[in-house]
Design an enzyme around this catalytic site. Structure first.
Site, mmCIF file in Angstrom:
data_model
loop_
_atom_site.group_PDB
_atom_site.id
_atom_site.type_symbol
_atom_site.label_atom_id
_atom_site.label_comp_id
_atom_site.label_asym_id
_atom_site.label_seq_id
_atom_site.Cartn_x
_atom_site.Cartn_y
_atom_site.Cartn_z
ATOM 1 N N HIS A 98 0.962 -1.107 -0.181
ATOM 2 C CA HIS A 98 0.110 0.087 -0.233
ATOM 3 C C HIS A 98 1.032 1.069 -0.243
ATOM 4 O O HIS A 98 1.523 1.160 1.013
ATOM 5 C CB HIS A 98 -0.486 -0.425 1.376
ATOM 6 C CG HIS A 98 -1.795 -1.258 1.062
ATOM 7 N ND1 HIS A 98 -3.138 -1.239 0.501
ATOM 8 C CD2 HIS A 98 -2.132 -2.446 2.185
ATOM 9 C CE1 HIS A 98 -3.399 -2.168 0.592
ATOM 10 N NE2 HIS A 98 -3.473 -2.900 1.624
ATOM 11 N N HIS A 144 -0.507 -6.249 -5.167
ATOM 12 C CA HIS A 144 -0.587 -7.308 -4.881
ATOM 13 C C HIS A 144 0.172 -8.358 -5.677
ATOM 14 O O HIS A 144 -0.274 -8.777 -6.946
ATOM 15 C CB HIS A 144 -2.112 -8.119 -3.980
ATOM 16 C CG HIS A 144 -1.973 -9.532 -4.232
ATOM 17 N ND1 HIS A 144 -2.607 -10.322 -5.449
ATOM 18 C CD2 HIS A 144 -2.042 -10.710 -3.106
ATOM 19 C CE1 HIS A 144 -2.707 -11.909 -4.864
ATOM 20 N NE2 HIS A 144 -2.328 -11.673 -4.005
ATOM 21 N N ASN A 165 1.283 -12.581 -5.440
ATOM 22 C CA ASN A 165 1.649 -14.228 -4.774
ATOM 23 C C ASN A 165 1.610 -15.430 -5.101
ATOM 24 O O ASN A 165 1.484 -15.806 -6.932
ATOM 25 C CB ASN A 165 0.649 -14.890 -3.258
ATOM 26 C CG ASN A 165 -0.715 -15.528 -3.390
ATOM 27 O OD1 ASN A 165 -0.581 -16.960 -3.317
ATOM 28 N ND2 ASN A 165 -1.520 -14.936 -4.064
ATOM 29 N N THR A 166 2.300 -16.529 -4.723
ATOM 30 C CA THR A 166 2.620 -18.053 -5.424
ATOM 31 C C THR A 166 2.856 -19.125 -4.381
ATOM 32 O O THR A 166 3.345 -18.477 -2.581
ATOM 33 C CB THR A 166 3.766 -17.857 -6.391
ATOM 34 O OG1 THR A 166 5.061 -17.167 -5.750
ATOM 35 C CG2 THR A 166 3.129 -17.291 -7.513
ATOM 36 N N ARG A 167 2.359 -19.797 -4.832
ATOM 37 C CA ARG A 167 2.634 -21.010 -3.424
ATOM 38 C C ARG A 167 2.474 -22.405 -4.138
ATOM 39 O O ARG A 167 2.421 -23.098 -5.284
ATOM 40 C CB ARG A 167 1.601 -20.292 -2.047
ATOM 41 C CG ARG A 167 0.150 -21.072 -2.763
ATOM 42 C CD ARG A 167 -0.951 -21.030 -2.026
ATOM 43 N NE ARG A 167 -2.429 -21.384 -2.827
ATOM 44 C CZ ARG A 167 -3.009 -19.800 -3.657
ATOM 45 N NH1 ARG A 167 -2.146 -18.781 -4.444
ATOM 46 N NH2 ARG A 167 -4.113 -20.257 -4.417
ATOM 47 N N GLY A 176 -6.604 -21.508 11.615
ATOM 48 C CA GLY A 176 -5.816 -20.890 12.801
ATOM 49 C C GLY A 176 -4.638 -20.590 11.697
ATOM 50 O O GLY A 176 -3.772 -20.838 12.899
ATOM 51 N N GLY A 177 -4.471 -19.868 10.823
ATOM 52 C CA GLY A 177 -3.308 -19.698 10.494
ATOM 53 C C GLY A 177 -2.739 -18.586 11.043
ATOM 54 O O GLY A 177 -3.979 -17.391 12.334
#
Lengths: 290, 290
Positions: B113, B123, B125-127, B273-274
């Site tokens: 931001h 934004h 992200n990769t996973r 529960g992260g």
């Protein structure tokens, strides 16, 4: 077709009560602005809206009343009366809608975010629903910056006492049940913390005497109208530090998280094509996630 | 027991890639702060966290990297590598988890931001996920204040071109599919508006060649590392008005609404529960709902 529930005969009275309570609350909040500001005090701005329907048939609507003042940073009072037919995907989720998908709903919703971090934020709402069944729902809760500050404890005790008294005039079981329900409902599992100091929460209330249930809902409204302006007046002249204001903006982030992640009314309203501005009127005017 | 997917042999390489990309991105963003601030430029602060498990067995964890600067008002880069056993309620929702509830997941998530309303938020992200199956997911999108401003159109074209080039090195079908998926995913139905200018989005990517899929994900990361700092440098020196800043704070409210109402990663993370701080690192530092 099933025969209509007794609530159907109370539509006019319920609708008129919610509008009258709106007028009383707005007058009470404007009077507080007068005391603080003297001249050029803030006033509510009313914006009517209509519920769009797919076939352009009448669907009701509402009036948003919003004031941005020197005491009330942003306070919204929304009254709506909507009616129509539930879409097939929602019929199974709403009591009585599987038998007959037509509905009528009227209610009031109030959210106040305050300039002064020493004055708690507050929420109140009540509504009457009519499908092939009828019931009431609602609640009110107080959100101080620091739950354990002595002032916050005193304000919460005042707030709780007003609702307790309203409940006890109707059923000795209401207060303990609705207070516990409120604590359970206004909780953020991902933060492992309550939204605030609680109050009451109830839904699908149908004692079998619809007129008595409406009288209870009216008394709950009177309790909020009595207690919250008193709490605001008690705290509004207290001075605060920039650190407290910053902490308030962060605390408001939790309020946003609750409303967008968990609040059933918000999620249901947004998914069913409700009025986005009216539903999200509850969000605080200024928020920080540092 | 099923035999492990080929992704299981790539755990170390994937994990190392995500950490290396984190380091490259942090260095690139710090270099931008150096150019703007000269002396005493902002730096990332790294906070490690561990995933709690019910029986205190190892569950992995991650490192949050957050910088609050003069260009990047708040930028978070989170890398995590977590493993364990899905609880029964989630086994049916995760590919391959019904056969064997054990999982391993590693990824990077970036949200920026910006102070200057002329610089778009971004934004990425990769996973990589490994259950009894293995797959990749991720994406990147750009959020300018005004979609139709000529500068925003040019920045979006640059951003899209970088991802297009990364995609086309691997499969000619990726870019049109993943761009359309992104537009569909980052959309706010209750506002009837897109979150921003789009980019790419993909999930459950398993071409049958896990090493090739990892190479694609690496190229997607390089594309973001290439394009976003260039876009920031192009805009960071532009002056802006208080009205634009106010509009930015309101636009950020939409970002919050999307992340808390719709973003699957956010909702899944909070429900399982992260790490709440790591998940909600994506929320903007200052927001208004006027």
């Amino acid at each position: 077709m099933t025969s209509p529930p007794p609530h159907a005969a109370l539509k006019e009275e319920a609708h008129a009560w919610f509008e009258g309570l709106r007028d009383s609350l707005c007058a009470a909040f404007e009077a507080i602005e007068d005391e603080q500001a003297g001249q050029a005090a803030a006033r509510f701005v009313r914006t009517p809206w209509q519920r769009p329907t797919e076939d352009a048939s009448p669907g009701g609507g509402g009036v948003m009343s919003v004031m941005k003042g020197a005491v009330f940073e942003k306070v919204g009072v929304n009254v709506s009366t909507v009616f129509g037919t539930f879409s097939p995907e929602f019929r199974g989720q709403i009591p009585g809608a599987a038998e007959d998908p037509r509905f009528w709903a009227s209610g009031i919703s109030v959210v106040a975010h305050m300039c002064n971090p020493r004055v708690p934020a507050a929420h109140f709402n009540t509504r009457m629903l009519v499908t092939s069944r009828g019931w009431f729902g609602g609640g009110g809760d107080l959100t101080p910056l620091r739950l354990d500050a002595p002032e916050a404890v005193a304000d919460a005790a005042d707030f709780h006492a007003a609702f307790r008294s309203a409940c006890e005039r109707h059923d000795p079981g209401y207060y303990p049940r609705f207070k516990e329900w409120c604590d359970r409902y206004f909780f953020l599992p991902h933060r492992d913390e309550p939204r605030g100091a609680g109050g009451i929460f109830f839904d699908q209330l149908d004692s079998g005497d619809a007129a008595a249930d409406l009288a209870f809902v009216e008394d709950a409204g009177r309790a909020f109208l009595d207690a919250f302006p008193r709490i605001v007046r008690r705290r509004m002249a207290e001075t605060w530090t920039p650190e407290e204001r910053e902490a308030l903006l962060v605390k408001r982030g939790r309020y946003v998280e609750f409303n967008l992640l968990y609040d059933r009314g918000t999620l249901f309203g947004l998914k069913t094509g409700g009025n986005t501005d009216a539903i999200l009127m509850s969000l605080p005017p200024e928020v920080r996630w540092p």
